[in-house]
Design a protein around this motif. Structure first.
Motif, PDB file in Angstrom:
ATOM      1  N   ALA A   1       8.312  -2.562  -3.165  1.00 27.02           N
ATOM      2  CA  ALA A   1       8.110  -1.232  -2.456  1.00 27.02           C
ATOM      3  C   ALA A   1       9.537  -0.688  -2.905  1.00 27.02           C
ATOM      4  CB  ALA A   1       8.094  -1.388  -1.013  1.00 27.02           C
ATOM      5  N   GLU A   2       9.415   0.601  -3.167  1.00 26.22           N
ATOM      6  CA  GLU A   2      10.837   1.389  -3.272  1.00 26.22           C
ATOM      7  C   GLU A   2      11.822   0.999  -2.319  1.00 26.22           C
ATOM      8  OE1 GLU A   2      10.423   5.359  -4.941  1.00 26.22           O
ATOM      9  OE2 GLU A   2       8.688   4.742  -6.120  1.00 26.22           O
ATOM     10  N   ASP A   3      11.227   1.242  -0.934  1.00 32.50           N
ATOM     11  CA  ASP A   3      12.113   1.267   0.201  1.00 32.50           C
ATOM     12  C   ASP A   3      11.634   0.078   1.163  1.00 32.50           C
ATOM     13  OD1 ASP A   3      13.909   1.657   2.535  1.00 32.50           O
ATOM     14  OD2 ASP A   3      13.372   3.823   2.442  1.00 32.50           O
ATOM     15  N   VAL A   4      12.113  -0.991   1.264  1.00 30.06           N
ATOM     16  CA  VAL A   4      11.688  -2.033   2.044  1.00 30.06           C
ATOM     17  C   VAL A   4      11.888  -1.766   3.779  1.00 30.06           C
ATOM     18  CG1 VAL A   4      11.866  -3.765   0.564  1.00 30.06           C
ATOM     19  CG2 VAL A   4      13.855  -3.251   2.139  1.00 30.06           C
ATOM     20  N   ASP A   5      12.671  -0.690   4.004  1.00 31.05           N
ATOM     21  CA  ASP A   5      12.771  -0.403   5.380  1.00 31.05           C
ATOM     22  C   ASP A   5      11.612   0.593   5.923  1.00 31.05           C
ATOM     23  OD1 ASP A   5      15.117  -1.335   5.637  1.00 31.05           O
ATOM     24  OD2 ASP A   5      16.237   0.369   4.966  1.00 31.05           O
ATOM     25  N   GLN A   6      10.774   0.936   4.674  1.00 32.24           N
ATOM     26  CA  GLN A   6       9.426   1.815   5.262  1.00 32.24           C
ATOM     27  C   GLN A   6       8.108   1.076   5.294  1.00 32.24           C
ATOM     28  OE1 GLN A   6       9.731   4.935   5.977  1.00 32.24           O
ATOM     29  NE2 GLN A   6      11.895   4.685   5.937  1.00 32.24           N
ATOM     30  N   LEU A   7       8.382  -0.311   4.826  1.00 31.44           N
ATOM     31  CA  LEU A   7       7.217  -1.161   5.162  1.00 31.44           C
ATOM     32  C   LEU A   7       6.760  -1.200   6.523  1.00 31.44           C
ATOM     33  CD1 LEU A   7       8.390  -4.483   2.772  1.00 31.44           C
ATOM     34  CD2 LEU A   7       6.570  -2.625   2.641  1.00 31.44           C
ATOM     35  N   GLN A   8       5.499  -1.426   6.454  1.00 33.62           N
ATOM     36  CA  GLN A   8       5.027  -1.263   8.182  1.00 33.62           C
ATOM     37  C   GLN A   8       4.549  -2.691   8.432  1.00 33.62           C
ATOM     38  OE1 GLN A   8       1.842   1.751   8.581  1.00 33.62           O
ATOM     39  NE2 GLN A   8       2.936   3.181   7.416  1.00 33.62           N
ATOM     40  N   TRP A   9       4.863  -3.229   9.753  1.00 36.35           N
ATOM     41  CA  TRP A   9       4.434  -4.616  10.004  1.00 36.35           C
ATOM     42  C   TRP A   9       3.591  -4.403  11.172  1.00 36.35           C
ATOM     43  CZ3 TRP A   9       6.340  -7.859   6.695  1.00 36.35           C
ATOM     44  CH2 TRP A   9       7.444  -7.661   5.871  1.00 36.35           C
ATOM     45  N   GLU A  10       2.751  -5.487  11.070  1.00 33.82           N
ATOM     46  CA  GLU A  10       1.659  -5.607  12.330  1.00 33.82           C
ATOM     47  C   GLU A  10       2.111  -6.080  13.707  1.00 33.82           C
ATOM     48  OE1 GLU A  10      -2.002  -6.101  12.198  1.00 33.82           O
ATOM     49  OE2 GLU A  10      -1.655  -4.723  10.434  1.00 33.82           O
ATOM     50  N   SER A  11       3.451  -6.820  13.376  1.00 30.11           N
ATOM     51  CA  SER A  11       4.109  -6.909  14.955  1.00 30.11           C
ATOM     52  C   SER A  11       5.541  -6.893  14.992  1.00 30.11           C
ATOM     53  CB  SER A  11       3.492  -8.505  15.237  1.00 30.11           C
ATOM     54  OG  SER A  11       3.877  -9.625  14.414  1.00 30.11           O
TER      55      SER A  11
END
Length: 122
Positions: free
Chosen positions: A112-122
């Motif tokens: 991903a270009e920006d790991v801070d934008q990854l969406q986590w389940e929990s």
């Protein structure tokens, strides 16, 4: 180290799916994308953390869900950092991978270009 280069296999898998043309009949190729989640075993690299492979598969599963929720066609990997005890690590895993990423207890590798934008389940 092999932990930091573990993403190369994930990238190869994603690239292979992108490059392959899946024939579904009648001359209609189907382009398929691939999402990959992974975690290294042992999770923290120390080898004495006491976390079983089943728990590490659960962490990899969370990485896969993050890849799917965050746009698909990517890979996400999680590497554990140092923990004082097995009990603390298990407790933190129960509280959720997302909070462990936010606190720096788990490091993220991703296409991903920006790991801070990854969406986590929990």
């Amino acid at each position: 180290s092999s932990r930091e280069s573990s993403h190369t296999l994930a990238q190869r898998v994603v690239d292979a799916f992108r490059a392959h043309s899946f024939e579904i009949g009648e001359g209609s190729p189907l382009e398929v994308t691939c999402s990959v989640g992974f975690a290294c075993y042992p999770l923290t690299g120390g080898g004495k953390e006491g976390v079983g492979w089943e728990d590490v598969v659960g962490v990899a599963d969370e990485a896969l869900y993050a890849a799917k929720k965050s746009g698909r066609d990517m890979w996400v990997g999680l590497l554990g950092n140092y923990f004082d005890s097995h009990q603390e690590l298990i407790k933190r895993l129960g509280e959720g991978v997302g909070s462990m990423v936010a606190s720096g207890e788990l490091s993220v590798l991703s296409s991903a270009e920006d790991v801070d934008q990854l969406q986590w389940e929990s």
